[in-house]
Design a protein around this motif. Structure first.
Motif, PDB file in Angstrom:
ATOM      1  N   ILE A  98       0.854  -1.202   0.000  1.00 58.03           N
ATOM      2  CA  ILE A  98       0.000   0.000   0.000  1.00 58.03           C
ATOM      3  C   ILE A  98       0.885   1.246   0.000  1.00 58.03           C
ATOM      4  O   ILE A  98       0.624   2.219  -0.705  1.00 58.03           O
ATOM      5  N   TYR A  99       1.977   1.192   0.770  1.00 60.01           N
ATOM      6  CA  TYR A  99       2.917   2.321   0.753  1.00 60.01           C
ATOM      7  C   TYR A  99       3.461   2.544  -0.657  1.00 60.01           C
ATOM      8  O   TYR A  99       3.546   3.677  -1.146  1.00 60.01           O
ATOM      9  N   SER A 100       3.823   1.451  -1.295  1.00 67.87           N
ATOM     10  CA  SER A 100       4.410   1.549  -2.621  1.00 67.87           C
ATOM     11  C   SER A 100       3.405   2.170  -3.603  1.00 67.87           C
ATOM     12  O   SER A 100       3.763   3.020  -4.432  1.00 67.87           O
ATOM     13  N   PHE A 101       2.159   1.784  -3.466  1.00 73.11           N
ATOM     14  CA  PHE A 101       1.087   2.349  -4.281  1.00 73.11           C
ATOM     15  C   PHE A 101       0.983   3.856  -4.034  1.00 73.11           C
ATOM     16  O   PHE A 101       0.978   4.671  -4.965  1.00 73.11           O
ATOM     17  N   TYR A 102       0.926   4.218  -2.763  1.00 69.45           N
ATOM     18  CA  TYR A 102       0.811   5.627  -2.347  1.00 69.45           C
ATOM     19  C   TYR A 102       1.971   6.456  -2.891  1.00 69.45           C
ATOM     20  O   TYR A 102       1.804   7.540  -3.445  1.00 69.45           O
ATOM     21  N   ASP A 103       3.185   5.910  -2.744  1.00 68.98           N
ATOM     22  CA  ASP A 103       4.375   6.641  -3.184  1.00 68.98           C
ATOM     23  C   ASP A 103       4.360   6.881  -4.691  1.00 68.98           C
ATOM     24  O   ASP A 103       4.768   7.927  -5.180  1.00 68.98           O
ATOM     25  N   LYS A 104       3.883   5.898  -5.426  1.00 67.04           N
ATOM     26  CA  LYS A 104       3.887   6.036  -6.887  1.00 67.04           C
ATOM     27  C   LYS A 104       2.848   7.057  -7.341  1.00 67.04           C
ATOM     28  O   LYS A 104       2.990   7.656  -8.399  1.00 67.04           O
ATOM     29  N   ILE A 105       1.813   7.262  -6.530  1.00 70.59           N
ATOM     30  CA  ILE A 105       0.860   8.345  -6.850  1.00 70.59           C
ATOM     31  C   ILE A 105       1.592   9.683  -6.743  1.00 70.59           C
ATOM     32  O   ILE A 105       1.458  10.540  -7.609  1.00 70.59           O
ATOM     33  N   ILE A 106       2.377   9.852  -5.670  1.00 73.76           N
ATOM     34  CA  ILE A 106       3.127  11.114  -5.533  1.00 73.76           C
ATOM     35  C   ILE A 106       4.001  11.299  -6.750  1.00 73.76           C
ATOM     36  O   ILE A 106       4.030  12.355  -7.373  1.00 73.76           O
ATOM     37  N   ASN A 107       4.742  10.246  -7.084  1.00 68.81           N
ATOM     38  CA  ASN A 107       5.690  10.419  -8.181  1.00 68.81           C
ATOM     39  C   ASN A 107       4.981  10.734  -9.481  1.00 68.81           C
ATOM     40  O   ASN A 107       5.314  11.697 -10.170  1.00 68.81           O
ATOM     41  N   PHE A 108       3.987   9.916  -9.839  1.00 67.43           N
ATOM     42  CA  PHE A 108       3.394  10.077 -11.168  1.00 67.43           C
ATOM     43  C   PHE A 108       2.627  11.390 -11.281  1.00 67.43           C
ATOM     44  O   PHE A 108       2.844  12.168 -12.200  1.00 67.43           O
ATOM     45  N   TYR A 109       1.759  11.651 -10.318  1.00 66.57           N
ATOM     46  CA  TYR A 109       0.891  12.819 -10.464  1.00 66.57           C
ATOM     47  C   TYR A 109       1.534  14.142 -10.038  1.00 66.57           C
ATOM     48  O   TYR A 109       1.238  15.183 -10.598  1.00 66.57           O
ATOM     49  N   PHE A 110       2.390  14.103  -9.020  1.00 66.76           N
ATOM     50  CA  PHE A 110       2.967  15.355  -8.526  1.00 66.76           C
ATOM     51  C   PHE A 110       4.285  15.699  -9.191  1.00 66.76           C
ATOM     52  O   PHE A 110       4.637  16.844  -9.336  1.00 66.76           O
ATOM     53  N   LEU A 111       5.077  14.676  -9.543  1.00 66.35           N
ATOM     54  CA  LEU A 111       6.444  14.954  -9.983  1.00 66.35           C
ATOM     55  C   LEU A 111       6.692  14.685 -11.467  1.00 66.35           C
ATOM     56  O   LEU A 111       7.262  15.510 -12.163  1.00 66.35           O
ATOM     57  N   ALA A 112       6.281  13.521 -11.946  1.00 68.52           N
ATOM     58  CA  ALA A 112       6.673  13.129 -13.306  1.00 68.52           C
ATOM     59  C   ALA A 112       5.682  13.559 -14.375  1.00 68.52           C
ATOM     60  O   ALA A 112       6.064  14.100 -15.414  1.00 68.52           O
ATOM     61  N   ALA A 113       4.391  13.318 -14.110  1.00 64.09           N
ATOM     62  CA  ALA A 113       3.393  13.556 -15.144  1.00 64.09           C
ATOM     63  C   ALA A 113       3.372  14.998 -15.668  1.00 64.09           C
ATOM     64  O   ALA A 113       3.098  15.206 -16.851  1.00 64.09           O
TER      65      ALA A 113
END
Lengths: 485, 323
Positions: A98-113
């Motif tokens: 669940i942490y890994s899922f949460y972290d990837k939301i930060i990365n994709f939507y806040f940082l990379a996308a």
């Protein structure tokens, strides 16, 4: 010689600084990606009881706290030679997924996308989460935020805190869940699987459907032939929580497969005087400098590294997306640095599916959550796959469990050499006449943003962060242009 | 767009782990309220910006800046001074900015020793020529510089004036939301306030005190069975609750783990570690045949326990550096 400085590197967790030196012809002579922070965790962990370290090491990084908490907790299992009961293992892996899922939301939507969806050539003020919401619509923005919030609450329920959890103990966890809670978590995880598929849909529609983006991904600017490393299960499928470490060579052939406890036979680090971050490399290949290829000991970790180092994903939907990615990229291993973003989405889906599997397992809400340690501690190793790569914690203690020494090789650190290479390569291909525009510099930044580097993590060793300066210097060393970001 | 000029808000990190920046995103849907009335003009973690933009601002142009992280090198100090000048209201956000936080534990050693350990003495580091990071390096192509790491970790208020304090490692999402609400509405408390609870953590912990408190031995949480209902101190597990400010909702004790004091001392307490030591000393009660010393010898790391988050802000500050 011209020097371009990018400082700080924004939208990265941690501080960073890039210096690009040009020759008389205005071409790139060399590029240096400096990490100007150091924190000294190794030293001040000494003298602390090892049992407290899984509450101290998460402060290495507030972006990856669960990874450090889990690596330290597993290190304590090994230190005290105590095996957690099955329920505890499943709880840990479920929470970690669940942490890994949460972290990837930060990365994709806040940082990379923002780079892809808003566009790398968009004005700086729009390349962020707000610009992203404007582009994809407020409704979708709300859905992203709702899912993100939801996963925070689950992590708090399980670990006590979303950031800097306190839940792990050698031999188990401090609190279990009820059957009812488990079913509620499973319900959420079903939504996460949908959300992950939906996010992949956005990536396909807005990025892969546009030829100009695909050309950049598969193009020559963002490419590096290197070794790859990641944790795998007994079937060589990606696993974040446990398993053996597998390394493949640039042709995709297995180079090594070893127990985490043997990591010192395989990894070595070198110190270069112009940065606070050390450079890890494969000991059996050796340090050849910041270069690519089979002769160079540089290896890559994190999403693309893990997928390349594995035989695929252990869950069905993620496996399907994995296959689609490699079909598009022309087979395995894929050396395309920007494919890190795609691989991260494959892992977003895997995290959700894996969390769901564990939440559907009745044993996860079992009553036996701990075995209290009985052995005398002396030495332990704990390894997990942090979102940003393989994370190694190694503690030595006296017989009372007081820490004598700590060795940490952190996720982002593994990729440091590769990041330096990728920056230099992108700069060389993009800067031809000594006059880079701001968009070109953003494209240089994209080279390392793909790694989602977390320099707070990387500089565990004193204070940590990632703003960035790119300085372009001419052949006499005068600053031609300083671009701060 | 309303006609009213939007507020200008900044978020900065010095020596921190990034957790305070991440928790700022945990205000979730409030982000949308915030950007309705305010422009985030400066947030290196999440937005593209230039230091030059900050330098070119008029003094006091930023309405509020949330500053997280401790002060550990010359870059941090310079930025703290610059941000102070450009901000009407400066908030020390999180335990590192407020009290030095976990990196403050470095104050038991020196930068030189920390550097030696990391670069010369780690078992996977191959460094026969004893190369260390240098402040200035003459590379073939030109010069490169690194900031000097200080021996001592400082809190934000030790280098500049601070208007408010939001403690926590990191502050909770709820507390961050309250701080944002106060900023948006302009209803900030009196200057100098700590935005959190004002009692001791025990006040919001739901564990039950069953007996008269009497500590006969110290137990580490990983070495003993834990009764999830009972006060941890009563079970012999040192908990920083009595010497820690309330406001987190007792997150750690909720999952049966003791508080480690990240919210700092409550109102009226200067030194958190001394207060905790005092609280424990008053309930230690050696069983027959044992002395107070015997009981205290079971406390394996008093400094790291009592001053986990607040060493840099304590009366101790740091260990003496020999000349």
């Amino acid at each position: 010689m011209n020097k371009i400085t990018i400082d700080p590197v924004t939208r990265l967790e941690g501080h960073g600084k890039i210096d690009i030196f040009l020759n008389d012809g205005g071409e790139v002579e060399n590029a240096y990606f400096q990490v100007p922070e150091f924190r000294g965790f190794e030293r001040f962990c000494e003298g602390r009881p090892a049992g407290e370290l899984n509450r101290i090491t998460p402060r290495i990084c507030g972006v990856c706290p669960w990874a450090h908490h889990m690596a330290s907790t597993k290190c304590l299992d090994d230190l005290y030679k105590v095996e957690p009961p099955p329920t505890a293992k499943k709880l840990r892996e479920m929470a970690y997924s669940i942490y890994s899922f949460y972290d990837k939301i930060i990365n994709f939507y806040f940082l990379a996308a923002p780079d892809f969806v808003v566009g790398s050539d968009a004005p700086a003020a729009e390349r962020n989460i707000v610009g992203l919401i404007n582009r994809v619509g407020v409704e979708i923005g709300k859905k992203v935020i709702a899912t993100y919030k939801d996963s925070q609450k689950l992590l708090e329920l399980l670990g006590g805190r979303t950031i800097h959890p306190v839940w792990g103990l050698p031999g188990g966890v401090s609190k279990g869940i009820t059957d009812e809670q488990r079913k509620e978590i499973a319900e959420k995880c079903r939504e996460y699987v949908d959300f992950a598929q939906y996010s992949i849909g956005i990536f396909h529609d807005l990025v892969l459907a546009e030829k100009k983006h695909v050309d950049v991904i598969v193009g020559d600017v963002y490419n590096m032939k290197s070794y790859y490393m990641g944790l795998v299960d007994e079937d060589n499928k990606v696993n974040f929580y446990d398993g053996h470490i597998r390394v493949v060579d640039p042709d995709g052939k297995e180079f090594a497969r070893f127990h985490p406890r043997d990591y010192m036979d395989h990894i070595e680090e070198i110190v270069l005087p112009w940065t606070y971050l050390k450079f890890p490399y494969l000991k059996k290949v050796g340090w050849k400098g910041i270069v690519d290829g089979k002769e160079s000991g540089l290896y890559r970790v994190a999403p693309l590294g893990r997928l390349n180092a594995s035989d695929g994903m252990a869950t069905p939907l993620a496996q399907k997306e994995h296959d689609r990615m490699y079909d598009t990229l022309g087979g395995k291993p894929a050396h395309h640095t920007l494919a890190f973003h795609w691989a991260r989405l494959v892992e977003l889906l895997y995290s959700a599916e894996r969390a769901l599997e564990l939440a559907e397992d009745a044993e996860t809400s079992g009553a036996c959550i701990r075995n209290v340690p009985e052995n005398t501690p002396s030495e332990g190793v704990g390894v997990v796959e942090a979102p940003r790569g393989t994370l190694f914690h190694h503690f030595w203690t006296d017989e009372n469990g007081i820490v004598r020494k700590v060795n940490l090789i952190v996720a982002t650190g593994n990729n440091y050499g590769a990041m330096c290479y990728s920056i230099k390569r992108a700069a060389s291909k993009l800067i031809k006449d000594g006059k880079p525009g701001p968009e070109l510099l953003n494209m240089v930044e994209m080279a390392f943003r793909a790694y989602d580097p977390c320099l707070a993590c990387a500089t565990h060793t004193l204070p940590g962060h990632t703003p960035l300066i790119v300085t372009i210097r001419d052949s006499k060393g005068e600053a031609l242009e300083v671009v701060e970001r | 767009m309303s006609d009213k000029a939007k507020m200008k808000i900044g978020i900065y990190w010095a020596a921190s782990c990034g957790g305070c920046d991440v928790v700022t995103t945990h205000i979730n849907e409030k982000i949308l309220d915030l950007i309705e009335v305010a422009d985030i003009v400066f947030w290196p973690c999440a937005m593209d910006f230039k230091y030059d933009d900050l330098r070119q601002m008029a003094d006091g142009e930023m309405d509020v800046c949330l500053f997280n992280g401790a002060i550990r090198n010359s870059d941090h100090e310079e930025l703290a001074e610059l941000i102070r000048k450009k901000s009407k209201v400066l908030i020390a956000f999180g335990s590192c900015a407020c009290f030095g936080g976990i990196p403050g534990l470095s104050n038991v050693t020196t930068a030189e020793e920390s550097i030696r350990r990391a670069y010369l003495e780690e078992p996977t580091t191959l460094n026969p020529e004893k190369v260390l990071p240098r402040l200035e390096v003459r590379a073939p192509e030109g010069d490169l510089t690194l900031p000097r790491i200080w021996d001592t970790v400082h809190t934000l208020k030790q280098v500049v004036d601070v208007d408010y304090f939001v403690p926590g490692c990191p502050p909770t999402a709820e507390l961050t939301g309250s701080a944002v609400d106060a900023i948006i509405s302009g209803k900030l408390p009196p200057a100098g306030s700590v935005i959190a609870g004002n009692k001791a953590l025990c006040d919001e912990c739901d564990k039950v005190k069953k007996n008269e408190m009497r500590m006969i031995e110290f137990k580490a949480p990983w070495e003993t069975e834990i009764d999830p209902e009972q006060c941890l101190m009563e079970q012999g597990i040192v908990c920083s609750g009595p010497a820690t400010r309330s406001g987190c909702g007792a997150q750690c004790t909720k999952v049966n783990m003791p508080c480690r004091g990240c919210f700092g001392p409550p109102d009226g307490v200067e030194d958190q570690g001394a207060a905790l030591l005092g609280a424990i000393a008053s309930v230690v009660s050696p069983p027959a045949g044992k002395s107070i010393d015997d009981v205290f010898s079971g406390l394996r790391d008093p400094l790291g326990l009592f001053y986990r988050f607040s060493l840099a802000d304590s009366m101790l500050r740091r260990t003496k550096i020999s000349k």
